[in-house]
Design a protein around this motif. Structure first.
Motif, PDB file in Angstrom:
ATOM      1  N   UNK A   1       0.819  -1.179  -0.072  1.00  0.00           N
ATOM      2  CA  UNK A   1      -0.055  -0.270   0.078  1.00  0.00           C
ATOM      3  C   UNK A   1       0.869   1.289  -0.039  1.00  0.00           C
ATOM      4  N   UNK A   2       1.981   1.492   0.657  1.00  0.00           N
ATOM      5  CA  UNK A   2       2.722   2.447   0.789  1.00  0.00           C
ATOM      6  C   UNK A   2       3.475   2.569  -0.563  1.00  0.00           C
ATOM      7  N   UNK A   3       3.739   1.616  -1.266  1.00  0.00           N
ATOM      8  CA  UNK A   3       4.252   1.637  -2.613  1.00  0.00           C
ATOM      9  C   UNK A   3       3.179   2.309  -3.583  1.00  0.00           C
ATOM     10  N   UNK A   4       1.902   1.857  -3.324  1.00  0.00           N
ATOM     11  CA  UNK A   4       1.101   2.154  -4.164  1.00  0.00           C
ATOM     12  C   UNK A   4       0.813   3.536  -4.024  1.00  0.00           C
ATOM     13  N   UNK A   5       0.635   4.225  -2.776  1.00  0.00           N
ATOM     14  CA  UNK A   5       0.361   5.654  -2.427  1.00  0.00           C
ATOM     15  C   UNK A   5       1.589   6.381  -3.291  1.00  0.00           C
ATOM     16  N   UNK A   6       2.785   6.018  -3.254  1.00  0.00           N
ATOM     17  CA  UNK A   6       3.926   6.870  -4.133  1.00  0.00           C
ATOM     18  C   UNK A   6       3.270   6.797  -5.750  1.00  0.00           C
ATOM     19  N   UNK A   7       2.808   5.658  -6.166  1.00  0.00           N
ATOM     20  CA  UNK A   7       2.357   5.598  -7.535  1.00  0.00           C
ATOM     21  C   UNK A   7       1.268   6.436  -7.890  1.00  0.00           C
ATOM     22  N   UNK A   8       0.429   6.415  -6.927  1.00  0.00           N
ATOM     23  CA  UNK A   8      -0.879   7.485  -7.097  1.00  0.00           C
ATOM     24  C   UNK A   8      -0.378   9.010  -7.051  1.00  0.00           C
ATOM     25  N   UNK A   9       0.629   9.318  -6.234  1.00  0.00           N
ATOM     26  CA  UNK A   9       0.856  10.606  -6.250  1.00  0.00           C
ATOM     27  C   UNK A   9       1.566  11.160  -7.639  1.00  0.00           C
ATOM     28  N   UNK A  10       2.183  10.098  -8.225  1.00  0.00           N
ATOM     29  CA  UNK A  10       2.477  10.590  -9.600  1.00  0.00           C
ATOM     30  C   UNK A  10       1.581  10.864 -10.697  1.00  0.00           C
ATOM     31  N   UNK A  11       0.435  10.422 -10.192  1.00  0.00           N
ATOM     32  CA  UNK A  11      -0.656  10.691 -11.100  1.00  0.00           C
ATOM     33  C   UNK A  11      -1.331  11.965 -11.101  1.00  0.00           C
ATOM     34  N   UNK A  12      -1.295  12.706 -10.008  1.00  0.00           N
ATOM     35  CA  UNK A  12      -2.014  13.806  -9.439  1.00  0.00           C
ATOM     36  C   UNK A  12      -3.055  13.604  -8.594  1.00  0.00           C
ATOM     37  N   UNK A  13      -3.987  14.932  -8.452  1.00  0.00           N
ATOM     38  CA  UNK A  13      -5.015  14.667  -7.680  1.00  0.00           C
ATOM     39  C   UNK A  13      -4.690  14.734  -6.104  1.00  0.00           C
ATOM     40  N   UNK A  14      -5.566  14.098  -5.456  1.00  0.00           N
ATOM     41  CA  UNK A  14      -5.378  14.298  -3.661  1.00  0.00           C
ATOM     42  C   UNK A  14      -5.159  12.652  -3.269  1.00  0.00           C
ATOM     43  N   UNK A  15      -4.108  12.410  -2.774  1.00  0.00           N
ATOM     44  CA  UNK A  15      -3.757  11.020  -2.342  1.00  0.00           C
ATOM     45  C   UNK A  15      -3.563  11.044  -0.660  1.00  0.00           C
ATOM     46  N   UNK A  16      -4.326   9.923  -0.165  1.00  0.00           N
ATOM     47  CA  UNK A  16      -4.384   9.693   1.234  1.00  0.00           C
ATOM     48  C   UNK A  16      -4.437   8.105   1.771  1.00  0.00           C
ATOM     49  N   UNK A  17      -3.795   8.126   2.818  1.00  0.00           N
ATOM     50  CA  UNK A  17      -3.841   6.563   3.343  1.00  0.00           C
ATOM     51  C   UNK A  17      -4.987   6.933   4.384  1.00  0.00           C
ATOM     52  N   UNK A  18      -5.918   5.843   4.388  1.00  0.00           N
ATOM     53  CA  UNK A  18      -6.994   5.589   5.236  1.00  0.00           C
ATOM     54  C   UNK A  18      -6.582   4.216   6.049  1.00  0.00           C
ATOM     55  N   UNK A  19      -6.886   4.220   7.352  1.00  0.00           N
ATOM     56  CA  UNK A  19      -6.904   3.242   8.113  1.00  0.00           C
ATOM     57  C   UNK A  19      -7.943   2.668   8.928  1.00  0.00           C
ATOM     58  N   UNK A  20      -8.626   1.373   8.586  1.00  0.00           N
ATOM     59  CA  UNK A  20      -9.806   0.942   8.997  1.00  0.00           C
ATOM     60  C   UNK A  20      -9.589  -0.254   9.947  1.00  0.00           C
ATOM     61  N   UNK A  21     -10.113  -0.517  11.009  1.00  0.00           N
ATOM     62  CA  UNK A  21      -9.919  -1.537  11.858  1.00  0.00           C
ATOM     63  C   UNK A  21     -10.610  -2.867  11.245  1.00  0.00           C
TER      64      UNK A  21
END
Length: 443
Positions: free
Chosen positions: A49-69
């Protein structure tokens, strides 16, 4: 005042016919597989997921990590011994969130219920009580499939003391999957066994009383959190088209089919669509879930906890799960009949064929969107094609070698076509995708 979207004003550019040519698609796919099976709670899921967040940031827009139990759990020991005939050890693997046996194991008589369908349990009646039931796994993508969790639930409800589910394919080893048992809920020890163990138990049970000793241990993991990755690209309205895929998997193979294929295609689709989103289109959201293999827990909590006003902006979910492994693509449209012509029209846009299947199948994250009244489909490969490479899911054979790059690129073209059609539908037509569904008429 936000602009009205007129689809006829938005030309179907040549990019759609070549959308599958994304140069990073296969690199992303292989990078995801390199994290391993990405079982939730293993750490591989978090790293991916950390890797995917970096790949998403290169796309543009707003990127965030959400944690759910979610109800975390870790498997411990797993052993199965045949006690009758020729006593011997048999291969087994605990279902996720299986109840544990006593420390010295659970001894019980095996009752062979064949496929383990509802009618099999009904035919056995009270004979199920106090037995360790044996059923068979089924190819998961077919009109007749009954999910393992429904078989497990039948065993629990009818008083079985244990549950064994056999791989129907010889030489493929054990499988991996979830019992779906929530924390604190009633449950019984449950395990996958391989084809050969299933055959041995069936033969022993057919010749007389067959007893086994099953030993399973598991550890509850308190305060477990599933990491989700969210990309949001606003358009000219508040409405969002959601592309989703789950990052987590199982640790027998590398979860290439299920679901590195879906994540890689979603990333590539976001790259293709992002520069085309404007004041003349709706917005796009891309969601990568984990804890999907735990009875869809990650997406369920994400949607349940969402502010109802925000959830109302989600107008269509295109869920990508096991989108390669076969050349035939099908959209499971969750009892939203208006999605059938929508998918057909998008397939024409992409100059390809995509089938549809109307009945609801709760086998991926689209199910949670559908239950909230959001038109939702799961794009999948190999529907009703049990001899395809898709039959490697949940098994040690779920590795990159079973994926044909051409199939992955076809899934990318289909995804772009469906998302673009959704992004450019006039608001009234987009809202109308919910028409005729039991999920919205009963809400």
């Amino acid at each position: 005042m936000r602009p009205r979207i007129r689809r006829e004003e938005i030309r179907m550019d040549a990019w759609l016919s070549t959308a599958g040519a994304d140069v990073a698609l296969m690199d992303d796919f292989n990078a995801i597989c390199a994290f391993g099976g990405r079982l939730s709670g293993s750490g591989q899921d978090t790293a991916a997921i950390a890797w995917a967040l970096e790949r998403m940031r290169a796309t543009g827009g707003t990127v965030r990590k959400v944690q759910v139990p979610y109800d975390g759990w870790r498997a411990g020991r797993a052993a199965l011994h045949l006690l009758c005939g020729e006593p011997r050890a048999l291969a087994c693997r605990a279902l996720l969130r299986s109840a544990s046996t006593p420390a010295d194991g659970l001894v019980g008589e095996v009752l062979d219920l064949g496929q383990g369908r509802v009618e099999d349990f009904e035919r056995a009646g009270d004979a199920v009580r106090g037995k360790i039931v044996l059923v068979r796994h089924e190819y998961p993508f077919s009109p007749t499939h009954l999910h393992r969790r429904r078989k497990y639930d039948q065993a629990v409800a009818r008083g079985a003391i244990g549950f064994l589910i056999a791989n129907p394919l010889p030489g493929r080893g054990v499988l991996s999957g979830s019992s779906g048992r929530p924390r604190g809920a009633a449950g019984i020890p449950a395990a996958y066994i391989d084809f050969e163990a299933g055959q041995a138990l069936a033969a022993a049970a057919a010749s007389g009383r067959c007893e086994v000793r099953l030993l399973l241990t598991g550890e509850e993991l308190e305060n477990s959190l599933a990491d989700l990755a969210i990309l949001d690209i606003p358009g000219g309205t508040d409405s969002r088209i959601v592309i989703s895929a789950h990052m987590d998997g199982h640790d027998l193979g590398t979860s290439a089919l299920d679901n590195a294929t879906g994540v890689a295609v979603a990333l590539a689709a976001a790259r293709a669509l992002a520069p085309r989103i404007s004041a003349r289109t709706h917005g796009l959201r891309v969601c990568f879930f984990t804890a999907e293999e735990w009875a869809l827990a990650g997406s369920a909590r994400y949607l349940d906890d969402m502010d109802p006003a925000e959830r109302a902006t989600l107008k269509l979910n295109i869920n990508l799960d096991t989108v390669a492994g076969d050349s035939v693509l099908t959209a499971l449209i969750s009892e939203y009949p208006a999605l059938a012509p929508f998918v057909s029209a998008a397939a024409v846009d992409a100059e390809m064929s995509v089938g549809t299947y109307l009945p609801f199948m709760s086998n991926s994250d689209h199910a949670n969107f559908a239950r909230h009244g959001i038109p939702a489909l799961r794009l999948t490969a190999g529907f009703d094609r049990p001899d395809s490479n898709v039959n490697n899911i949940l098994a040690a054979g779920d590795v990159p070698g079973v994926i044909d790059a051409a199939d992955l690129r076809n899934a990318l073209r289909a995804t772009c076509a469906m998302a673009w059609r959704g992004l450019t539908l006039p608001q009234g037509e987009l809202d109308a995708l919910a028409a005729g569904s039991r999920w919205t008429t009963s809400a």
